[in-house]
Design an enzyme around this catalytic site. Structure first.
Site, mmCIF file in Angstrom:
data_model
loop_
_atom_site.group_PDB
_atom_site.id
_atom_site.type_symbol
_atom_site.label_atom_id
_atom_site.label_comp_id
_atom_site.label_asym_id
_atom_site.label_seq_id
_atom_site.Cartn_x
_atom_site.Cartn_y
_atom_site.Cartn_z
ATOM 1 N N ARG A 80 -13.697 -5.443 3.213
ATOM 2 C CA ARG A 80 -12.603 -5.311 4.185
ATOM 3 C C ARG A 80 -12.982 -5.686 5.616
ATOM 4 O O ARG A 80 -12.179 -5.519 6.536
ATOM 5 C CB ARG A 80 -12.115 -3.852 4.188
ATOM 6 C CG ARG A 80 -11.633 -3.368 2.850
ATOM 7 C CD ARG A 80 -10.155 -3.254 2.755
ATOM 8 N NE ARG A 80 -9.559 -2.448 3.786
ATOM 9 C CZ ARG A 80 -8.531 -2.828 4.548
ATOM 10 N NH1 ARG A 80 -8.018 -4.024 4.423
ATOM 11 N NH2 ARG A 80 -8.028 -2.005 5.451
ATOM 12 N N ASP A 99 -5.196 3.795 0.034
ATOM 13 C CA ASP A 99 -6.322 4.017 0.954
ATOM 14 C C ASP A 99 -6.708 5.495 0.922
ATOM 15 O O ASP A 99 -5.905 6.359 1.273
ATOM 16 C CB ASP A 99 -5.895 3.609 2.376
ATOM 17 C CG ASP A 99 -7.059 3.585 3.352
ATOM 18 O OD1 ASP A 99 -8.177 3.983 2.960
ATOM 19 O OD2 ASP A 99 -6.845 3.168 4.515
ATOM 20 N N ARG A 158 0.855 -1.188 0.000
ATOM 21 C CA ARG A 158 0.000 0.000 0.000
ATOM 22 C C ARG A 158 0.887 1.232 0.000
ATOM 23 O O ARG A 158 1.838 1.311 0.788
ATOM 24 C CB ARG A 158 -0.878 -0.016 1.254
ATOM 25 C CG ARG A 158 -1.901 1.077 1.297
ATOM 26 C CD ARG A 158 -2.660 1.077 2.624
ATOM 27 N NE ARG A 158 -2.080 2.043 3.547
ATOM 28 C CZ ARG A 158 -2.726 2.553 4.590
ATOM 29 N NH1 ARG A 158 -3.961 2.177 4.861
ATOM 30 N NH2 ARG A 158 -2.148 3.424 5.388
ATOM 31 N N TRP A 213 -12.956 11.632 8.698
ATOM 32 C CA TRP A 213 -11.688 10.983 9.000
ATOM 33 C C TRP A 213 -11.699 9.609 8.353
ATOM 34 O O TRP A 213 -10.869 9.230 7.619
ATOM 35 C CB TRP A 213 -11.447 10.867 10.503
ATOM 36 C CG TRP A 213 -10.298 9.963 10.790
ATOM 37 C CD1 TRP A 213 -10.331 8.683 11.260
ATOM 38 C CD2 TRP A 213 -8.895 10.260 10.571
ATOM 39 N NE1 TRP A 213 -9.072 8.172 11.337
ATOM 40 C CE2 TRP A 213 -8.182 9.112 10.923
ATOM 41 C CE3 TRP A 213 -8.216 11.394 10.106
ATOM 42 C CZ2 TRP A 213 -6.790 9.046 10.830
ATOM 43 C CZ3 TRP A 213 -6.846 11.335 10.006
ATOM 44 C CH2 TRP A 213 -6.139 10.158 10.373
ATOM 45 N N GLU A 216 -9.080 2.008 -1.803
ATOM 46 C CA GLU A 216 -9.840 1.669 -0.593
ATOM 47 C C GLU A 216 -10.615 2.859 -0.022
ATOM 48 O O GLU A 216 -10.114 3.985 -0.029
ATOM 49 C CB GLU A 216 -8.835 1.153 0.445
ATOM 50 C CG GLU A 216 -9.438 0.837 1.791
ATOM 51 C CD GLU A 216 -8.365 0.555 2.842
ATOM 52 O OE1 GLU A 216 -7.212 0.253 2.470
ATOM 53 O OE2 GLU A 216 -8.685 0.658 4.037
ATOM 54 N N GLU A 230 -4.425 -7.491 4.983
ATOM 55 C CA GLU A 230 -3.557 -6.384 5.417
ATOM 56 C C GLU A 230 -2.656 -6.865 6.557
ATOM 57 O O GLU A 230 -3.094 -7.589 7.445
ATOM 58 C CB GLU A 230 -4.423 -5.211 5.902
ATOM 59 C CG GLU A 230 -3.616 -3.996 6.305
ATOM 60 C CD GLU A 230 -4.509 -2.831 6.751
ATOM 61 O OE1 GLU A 230 -5.712 -3.045 6.983
ATOM 62 O OE2 GLU A 230 -3.986 -1.713 6.861
ATOM 63 N N HIS A 280 -9.275 6.654 2.653
ATOM 64 C CA HIS A 280 -9.740 6.915 4.016
ATOM 65 C C HIS A 280 -10.958 7.846 4.059
ATOM 66 O O HIS A 280 -10.974 8.821 4.814
ATOM 67 C CB HIS A 280 -8.596 7.450 4.885
ATOM 68 C CG HIS A 280 -8.561 6.820 6.238
ATOM 69 N ND1 HIS A 280 -8.939 7.484 7.376
ATOM 70 C CD2 HIS A 280 -8.222 5.581 6.642
ATOM 71 C CE1 HIS A 280 -8.802 6.675 8.421
ATOM 72 N NE2 HIS A 280 -8.377 5.521 8.003
ATOM 73 N N GLU A 336 -13.661 -1.661 6.341
ATOM 74 C CA GLU A 336 -12.946 -1.960 7.592
ATOM 75 C C GLU A 336 -13.741 -1.514 8.818
ATOM 76 O O GLU A 336 -13.524 -2.022 9.904
ATOM 77 C CB GLU A 336 -11.541 -1.336 7.594
ATOM 78 C CG GLU A 336 -11.546 0.178 7.627
ATOM 79 C CD GLU A 336 -10.140 0.777 7.568
ATOM 80 O OE1 GLU A 336 -9.314 0.262 6.806
ATOM 81 O OE2 GLU A 336 -9.896 1.744 8.283
ATOM 82 N N TYR A 348 -2.928 11.648 6.130
ATOM 83 C CA TYR A 348 -3.334 10.323 6.575
ATOM 84 C C TYR A 348 -2.369 9.251 6.039
ATOM 85 O O TYR A 348 -2.013 9.277 4.860
ATOM 86 C CB TYR A 348 -4.768 9.973 6.106
ATOM 87 C CG TYR A 348 -4.983 8.497 6.200
ATOM 88 C CD1 TYR A 348 -5.195 7.912 7.447
ATOM 89 C CD2 TYR A 348 -4.844 7.665 5.102
ATOM 90 C CE1 TYR A 348 -5.285 6.545 7.581
ATOM 91 C CE2 TYR A 348 -4.927 6.293 5.223
ATOM 92 C CZ TYR A 348 -5.154 5.740 6.466
ATOM 93 O OH TYR A 348 -5.219 4.385 6.604
HETATM 94 C C1 GCO Z 1 -6.130 0.697 7.320
HETATM 95 C C2 GCO Z 1 -6.844 1.647 8.181
HETATM 96 C C3 GCO Z 1 -6.200 2.014 9.473
HETATM 97 C C4 GCO Z 1 -7.190 2.809 10.297
HETATM 98 C C5 GCO Z 1 -7.123 2.427 11.719
HETATM 99 C C6 GCO Z 1 -8.149 3.195 12.512
HETATM 100 O O1 GCO Z 1 -6.493 0.629 6.159
HETATM 101 O O2 GCO Z 1 -5.248 0.034 7.816
HETATM 102 O O3 GCO Z 1 -7.422 2.685 7.463
HETATM 103 O O4 GCO Z 1 -4.960 2.615 9.362
HETATM 104 O O5 GCO Z 1 -7.032 4.174 10.154
HETATM 105 O O6 GCO Z 1 -7.299 1.056 11.802
HETATM 106 O O7 GCO Z 1 -8.648 2.506 13.578
HETATM 107 MG MG MG Z 2 -8.128 1.732 5.618
#
Ligand code: GCO
Ligand code: MG
Length: 403
Positions: free
Chosen positions: A284, A211, A148, A403, A237, A340, A213, A263, A160
């Protein structure tokens, strides 16, 4: 029948907070499950101690499905991250117990191995494209087949996914939420250049992931996906927040870049439409936040009918117990995609001794009976809970961003 005679929670902070459930049986066999919910650890701890553990005592530990149904259907207030993390911890601990009693690793109970190992992706990041790619080359040298890439957005501090320590990145790092700034325009301008440089330097064989995010609107995500198409990503992602599942239709209309999401999902109901309409390529969800192995199995079977593969979350805020559970699951399902793997610190690994191993870009859960992960309670007691928050993001005008 192995009767549940006691259960307790263990909260420990070997570098970051983890909540673990331990279930004891009258046969002397115990099992453990992960109940960690980043930034909300004591809430799950209380849910387990006050509302779940009293209901477990006296039950047959072999009745995994019935206990899952009892905790899910039997509670009037269903779903949500706290409830589902608590149910997940019970579920993992019961699979651990069943495996130990059977003398088999959990993947054998789930149907046996479908593959020789579990392909994982590591996190390469840096303030600049060059730094990110140096770091990616380091992962490639260690045998990783999937990486990644996240890089600093020029003019923005605290992007991020960009950390100071390259191997052990911990996003929840302050007593109260730290504020970062966000500019969609700058991010959309700088990201394609990262992947263009990555293909030139790293070649075509590595799988590259990214990602977002939850930072883009659906149409912005469609545009980024389109801009990234020449670099053939494994996935993009969390392109947009997924509460409104239909919004992924817009992204799909505009790009063939594969999409991953989920996730933060807690159950199949968070992704029913995404899967049914084939709006995503990878789901995820992982054991701790989506109701344990029992629920994840159903989710994966449903996804398999719709050509959606799995890509379980595996950040450092999921304990090695969850990683163990995820690896047994990954090894045993037909529609596995990738796992991951954000490495835990040596302190965390010492608290949670485990049988899983890494080699040649793959993890294997090992053949120890049960999940193959334990907790050293004496060592855990040396690291008391410490409140820690994830950051928040504000736009350049000060308004809140996702976030
Ligand atoms: C990822 C995630 C993490 C999250 C974290 C927050 O893809 O690994 O986005 O980095 O930010 O798990 O709780
Ligand atoms: Mg993530």
């Amino acid at each position: 029948m192995p009767k549940i005679i006691a259960a307790k929670t263990i909260v420990t902070c070997p570098g970051r907070n983890f909540v673990t459930l331990k279930i004891m049986t009258d046969e002397g066999v115990y099992g453990i499950g992960d109940a960690t919910l980043n930034g909300r650890e004591p809430a799950v701890e209380a849910y387990l101690s006050e509302h779940v553990i009293p209901c477990l005592i006296g039950r047959d530990a072999h009745q995994i499905e019935d206990i899952w149904q009892y905790l899910y259907r039997g509670a009037y207030w269903r779903r949500g991250p706290v409830t589902m993390a608590a149910i997940a911890a019970v579920d993992m601990a019961l699979w651990d117990i069943k495996g130990k009693i059977a003398g088999l690793p959990v993947y054998q109970l789930l149907g046996g191995a479908c593959r020789t190992g579990v392909m994982v992706y590591g996190h390469a990041n840096g303030e600049t494209i060059e730094e990110t790619l140096d770091n990616a080359a380091h992962y490639a040298e260690q045998g990783y087949k999937a990486i990644r890439l996240q890089t600093g957005v020029p003019g923005m501090s605290g992007t991020y996914g960009v950390s100071k320590d390259k191997m052990f990145y911990e996003p929840a790092d302050s007593d109260l939420p730290k504020e970062t700034i966000w500019s969609t325009e700058r991010y959309l301008r700088s990201t394609p250049a990262l992947f263009e440089a990555a293909r030139l330097r790293l070649g075509d064989d590595l799988h590259l992931l990214h990602d977002v995010h939850h930072r883009l609107t659906p149409i912005e995500a469609g545009r980024l996906g389109k801009d990234l198409e020449p670099y053939r990503l494994f996935w993009m992602e969390d392109a947009t927040p997924a509460e409104n599942q239909a919004s992924f239709r817009i992204i799909r209309q505009h790009t063939t870049t594969p999409l991953a999401v989920g996730e933060i999902f807690n159950s199949i109901w968070d992704c029913k439409q995404l899967i049914e309409e084939q709006l995503i390529d990878y789901i995820r969800a992982t054991a701790v936040h989506a109701g344990g192995i029992t629920h994840l199995k159903k989710l994966a079977a449903f996804a398999d009918l719709h050509h959606v593969r799995t890509g379980c979350h595996g950040a450092t805020d999921l304990s090695p117990v969850c990683m163990g559970a995820a690896l047994h699951f990954d090894l045993s399902i037909p529609n596995f995609g990738v796992q991951e793997y954000m490495r835990h610190t040596p302190e965390t690994d010492a608290v949670f001794p485990h049988a899983y191993t890494f080699s040649d870009g793959m993890l294997h859960p090992g053949d120890a009976p049960g999940l193959g992960v334990d907790i050293d309670e004496d060592l855990a007691a040396k690291y008391p809970y410490k409140r820690a928050y994830l950051p928040i993001a504000r736009r350049l005008d000060g308004s809140m961003h996702d976030w």
